[in-house]
Scaffold this active site. Structure first.
Site, mmCIF file in Angstrom:
data_model
loop_
_atom_site.group_PDB
_atom_site.id
_atom_site.type_symbol
_atom_site.label_atom_id
_atom_site.label_comp_id
_atom_site.label_asym_id
_atom_site.label_seq_id
_atom_site.Cartn_x
_atom_site.Cartn_y
_atom_site.Cartn_z
ATOM 1 N N ASP A 29 1.752 18.124 20.339
ATOM 2 C CA ASP A 29 2.396 16.810 20.245
ATOM 3 C C ASP A 29 3.032 16.376 21.557
ATOM 4 O OD1 ASP A 29 1.612 16.911 17.682
ATOM 5 O OD2 ASP A 29 3.624 16.857 16.791
ATOM 6 N N GLU A 31 2.388 17.244 24.567
ATOM 7 C CA GLU A 31 1.398 16.936 25.602
ATOM 8 C C GLU A 31 0.797 15.558 25.343
ATOM 9 O OE1 GLU A 31 -2.526 19.260 27.102
ATOM 10 O OE2 GLU A 31 -0.971 20.447 26.129
ATOM 11 N N SER A 78 -20.770 -6.485 -4.547
ATOM 12 C CA SER A 78 -20.033 -5.552 -5.399
ATOM 13 C C SER A 78 -21.049 -4.643 -6.090
ATOM 14 C CB SER A 78 -19.153 -6.297 -6.392
ATOM 15 O OG SER A 78 -19.950 -6.810 -7.415
ATOM 16 N N LYS A 112 -16.570 6.990 -5.264
ATOM 17 C CA LYS A 112 -16.128 5.598 -5.237
ATOM 18 C C LYS A 112 -14.633 5.634 -4.976
ATOM 19 C CE LYS A 112 -16.631 1.206 -7.612
ATOM 20 N NZ LYS A 112 -15.280 0.647 -7.530
ATOM 21 N N ARG A 133 -12.651 -8.184 1.753
ATOM 22 C CA ARG A 133 -13.850 -8.643 1.058
ATOM 23 C C ARG A 133 -13.647 -10.048 0.491
ATOM 24 N NH1 ARG A 133 -15.448 -8.298 -4.279
ATOM 25 N NH2 ARG A 133 -17.696 -8.359 -4.573
ATOM 26 N N CYS A 405 26.511 10.848 -18.875
ATOM 27 C CA CYS A 405 25.493 11.799 -18.435
ATOM 28 C C CYS A 405 25.273 12.878 -19.500
ATOM 29 C CB CYS A 405 25.926 12.438 -17.121
ATOM 30 S SG CYS A 405 24.813 13.749 -16.564
ATOM 31 N N CYS A 423 24.434 8.933 -12.759
ATOM 32 C CA CYS A 423 25.527 9.759 -13.239
ATOM 33 C C CYS A 423 26.590 9.793 -12.150
ATOM 34 C CB CYS A 423 25.003 11.165 -13.523
ATOM 35 S SG CYS A 423 26.300 12.403 -13.561
HETATM 36 S S1 IVH Z 1 -20.866 0.323 -1.502
HETATM 37 C C1 IVH Z 1 -23.534 -3.046 -1.899
HETATM 38 N N1 IVH Z 1 -19.594 2.607 -1.603
HETATM 39 O O1 IVH Z 1 -16.497 -0.673 -4.839
HETATM 40 C C2 IVH Z 1 -22.605 -1.920 -1.983
HETATM 41 N N2 IVH Z 1 -18.513 0.670 -2.424
HETATM 42 O O2 IVH Z 1 -17.619 -2.483 -6.893
HETATM 43 C C3 IVH Z 1 -21.254 -2.333 -1.744
HETATM 44 N N3 IVH Z 1 -16.235 1.064 -3.235
HETATM 45 O O3 IVH Z 1 -16.070 -3.694 -3.163
HETATM 46 C C4 IVH Z 1 -20.258 -1.295 -1.761
HETATM 47 N N4 IVH Z 1 -16.180 3.220 -2.796
HETATM 48 O O4 IVH Z 1 -14.528 -1.778 -2.524
HETATM 49 C C5 IVH Z 1 -19.541 1.292 -1.880
HETATM 50 N N5 IVH Z 1 -18.542 4.677 -1.611
HETATM 51 C C6 IVH Z 1 -18.514 3.376 -1.872
HETATM 52 C C7 IVH Z 1 -17.399 2.752 -2.444
HETATM 53 C C8 IVH Z 1 -17.429 1.394 -2.714
HETATM 54 C C9 IVH Z 1 -15.503 2.180 -3.263
HETATM 55 C C10 IVH Z 1 -15.767 -0.238 -3.732
HETATM 56 C C11 IVH Z 1 -15.853 -1.339 -2.739
HETATM 57 C C12 IVH Z 1 -16.629 -2.439 -3.393
HETATM 58 C C13 IVH Z 1 -16.545 -2.065 -4.817
HETATM 59 C C14 IVH Z 1 -17.777 -2.559 -5.526
#
Ligand code: IVH
Length: 673
Positions: A29, A31, A78, A112, A133, A405, A423
């Site tokens: 740290d 450094e 999505s 996800k 997004r 209490c 308390c």
């Molecule tokens: S791919 C076309 N990969 O899920 C593909 N999305 O329901 C677009 N998300 O808005 C997204 N983990 O915020 C992708 N490993 C992952 C993800 C992911 C979370 C979220 C993302 C997206 C939402 C879609």
């Protein structure tokens, strides 16, 4: 000089990558600090504008008001969800049909992440813009705040970056940061976040990037948007490998796999391991790994046909509230807790759920006998989502907070405008004792080194410590008798306790753990009263007359010292040998060289501790500061002074040593009787 600046920037970027992305620091740290310091100094001296991608410019100016709309050149899609193996099999078959193939599909699998999607636009390798997004077509410009996310590189680690690449991925808040943020919010009586996603989103929408920086957000890359001068590799897996070489964080759990069975096996594995991950995930995302196949499959409305999110089963169940108890925690906060009929939620048996505070209970109107939905999200304490009113027993009664209490019977006080009831039992409430002792031993209090939380819990649990003074009465044998305590460690604790007996009045006041009285207020009180009996006798009016002590704090202080049990604890500590030197009277002498001046202390002084030095400075009418700035008048530097010395030299702050301080003290301090 410009050469050195370039070298430093490259070096620091590499260290940042190792530290934040790989979690594998390559430099100490001190450094690292020195490199940053040198870079800052050279940038300041060069007079040239400092580019946005310099490591010195991570947390820059304020976000300018609202977050401007940004239209995504390539929309942010999505994902469709599936919730079971059957629905996943249907997705898999549809994709095979689209691709006109009955062979096993090449898939990418990865978690996800439970955060929010972000698009990072790098132009010639430099982070130019970051957008949320939004609705997929238009998001918000959050560049200033995204720059404060330490795992996101301000410049790609590449000598030949593409002209344009939009890196897409998820900004998330690690579980530990989320838990800490909510714990602090509860202490402050502030608003807690329901889940890490809300916390991440809230943290990114701050007007002050310094707040975003403090929230410890992180990022994983999982896609791309517009690009120019970049030839996409054949597969998504290869794209992620490319991202890695650029210093972008990529989830290490991403796998390329073949066929539906392998996909299901990955899901089953992650369903177990998700709870051990340092961040929240709510399912698995499967994508056709080959970009050519993604192209062929195409997308419908806003979701691709080549990807799907297989969500974990909901971690919400219903159960019955058997009782509502209250728990007394640190600082005496009284928290209602629902005792539940045992129910298995997401692989864990849940029997308790926090209700946070009285307002929360009232808002949800949770009553004994109610059927409720409980939710568990990873590390988060189980929570009651809502009551099933249809199932409420006819004779149910609303919950009311206890007025006293349950542990020590002291009055429970909830100040106007605060969410938390406490308390008022202070040091003699059993439940608060452990926390009080932890505070008592902490660094800014008596600084009892080696006396950690675990040890304190042990000696309270075995009954050998009731009050802080008891700590000083334990013998070597007592400490050695604790489980897993080596004799050398026992001796160390004993030595630390002995050393801690010699303290200062301000540390002692702080160590008592009076509500609202932090180390700064403790210092004010010590300087004002100079002797403990004078403080004990002070009434609220007297206390409030001190600059920096408000009516609320004055009330807490008075309340604390009026309590016989607290007075007994103090007397007991003094009897056990805790003592401090008399606080010197301030010299109200206008020609003292330190009158009204600010001094920063750094390094190890030859003969005196920092506290003693600070007391001398106060005696000469000066104040001590913690950071060197243009407002600093003197730097009192000892051995191994480090970055503060460099900073003071840069800013032209006068530097003095201990001998100078002692000489001034000799000349100017006439000790008042
Ligand atoms: S791919 C076309 N990969 O899920 C593909 N999305 O329901 C677009 N998300 O808005 C997204 N983990 O915020 C992708 N490993 C992952 C993800 C992911 C979370 C979220 C993302 C997206 C939402 C879609």
């Amino acid at each position: 000089m410009t050469d050195r600046i370039a070298v430093l920037r490259t070096l620091i970027r590499a260290h940042d990558y190792a530290y934040y992305v790989l979690d594998n620091p390559t430099v100490a740290d001190a450094e690292y600090d020195a490199l940053m310091q040198e870079l800052r100094a050279l940038e300041a001296a060069s007079g040239a504008p400092v580019p946005d991608d310099s490591p010195t410019r991570r947390v820059g100016g304020k976000a300018d008001g609202a977050f401007a709309p940004i239209t995504h050149a390539v929309p942010m899609l999505s994902l469709d969800n599936v919730f079971n193996a059957e629905d996943f099999a249907a997705f898999y078959r549809r994709l095979q049909e689209r691709l006109n193939s009955d062979a096993l599909l090449y898939l990418s699998a990865e978690p996800k992440f439970d955060g929010l999607a972000i698009s990072l636009r790098y132009e010639n390798g430099v982070l130019a813009r970051a957008a949320t997004r939004g609705d997929g077509a238009t998001g918000e410009d959050v560049t200033a705040n995204v720059r404060a996310v330490r795992t996101i590189p301000l410049r790609l680690l590449s000598d030949t970056p593409p002209a344009v690449i939009e890196v897409r991925g998820e900004i998330y808040m690690p579980k530990a940061a989320f838990a800490a943020l909510n714990a602090q919010a509860l202490l402050d009586g502030g608003k807690t976040f329901a889940n890490p996603r809300n916390a991440a989103a809230g943290s990114l929408r701050q007007l002050d990037p310094a707040i975003t920086a403090a929230r410890q957000l992180s990022f994983f890359a999982y896609g791309y948007g517009a690009h120019d001068g970049f030839i996409l590799p054949a597969t998504y897996t290869e794209l992620l490998a490319q991202y890695r070489t650029w210093g972008l964080p990529v989830c290490p759990l991403q796998r390329a796999l073949t066929g539906a069975d392998a996909a299901a096996a990955y899901m089953a594995d992650m369903a177990v391991h998700r709870h051990d991950l340092p961040y929240e995930i709510d399912g698995i995302v499967y994508k056709a790994d080959r970009f050519a196949e993604q192209q062929t499959a195409g997308f419908v409305s806003r979701a691709p046909r080549w990807a799907v999110a297989w969500k974990f089963p909901a971690v919400e169940k219903t159960t019955i509230v058997e009782a509502i108890d209250v728990q007394v925690g640190r600082t005496g906060a009284v928290t209602p807790v629902a005792r539940l009929q045992a129910v298995e939620v997401g692989g864990v048996t849940v029997t308790n759920a926090t209700l946070h505070n009285a307002d929360e209970v009232a808002r949800k109107d949770v009553r004994v006998g109610d059927t409720v939905f409980v939710r568990r999200a990873g590390d988060v304490i189980p929570e009651i989502v809502k009551v099933v009113l249809e199932k409420r027993p006819a004779d149910s009664q609303p919950f009311t907070m206890p007025t006293h209490c349950p542990i020590c019977a002291s009055e429970v006080i909830r100040p106007e405008g605060e969410a938390v009831a406490r308390c008022s039992g202070g040091l003699h409430c059993q439940a608060q004792r452990v926390q009080a002792l932890i505070h008592f031993a902490s660094r800014k209090a008596l600084d009892i080194q080696g006396l950690g939380d675990k040890l304190i819990e042990q000696v309270v649990a075995n009954g050998s410590v009731q009050s802080p003074a008891d700590l000083f009465r334990l013998t070597l044998d007592d400490w050695s008798a604790l489980p897993r305590m080596a004799s050398k460690s026992a001796q160390n604790v004993l030595d630390a306790l002995n050393a801690a007996k010699e303290t200062t009045l301000s540390r002692f006041i702080y160590a008592l753990g009076i509500r609202e009285v932090g180390n700064v207020s403790a210092e004010l009180l010590a300087r004002h009263y100079r002797e403990l009996p004078a403080l004990l006798a002070a009434d609220e009016e007297d206390l409030q007359a001190i600059d920096g002590i408000g009516p609320v704090m004055a009330q807490y202080i008075r309340h604390f010292f009026l309590d016989d049990a607290n007075r007994a604890v103090i007397a007991d500590l003094q009897a056990a040998g805790v003592h401090w030197p008399a606080v010197e009277a301030p010299v109200v002498n206008a020609d003292s060289p330190l009158a009204g001046k600010t001094v920063v202390i750094t390094g190890t002084l030859p003969t005196m501790s920092r506290d003693t030095a600070a007391a001398h400075i106060a005696a000469l009418g000066g104040k001590t500061g913690s950071a060197v700035s243009k407002k600093t008048d003197y730097l009192l530097a000892g051995d191994k002074a480090g970055s503060k010395l460099t900073k003071a030299q840069e800013l032209g702050v006068a530097i003095i040593d201990e001998a100078q301080l002692l000489a001034w003290l000799d000349e100017h301090s006439h000790h008042a009787e």
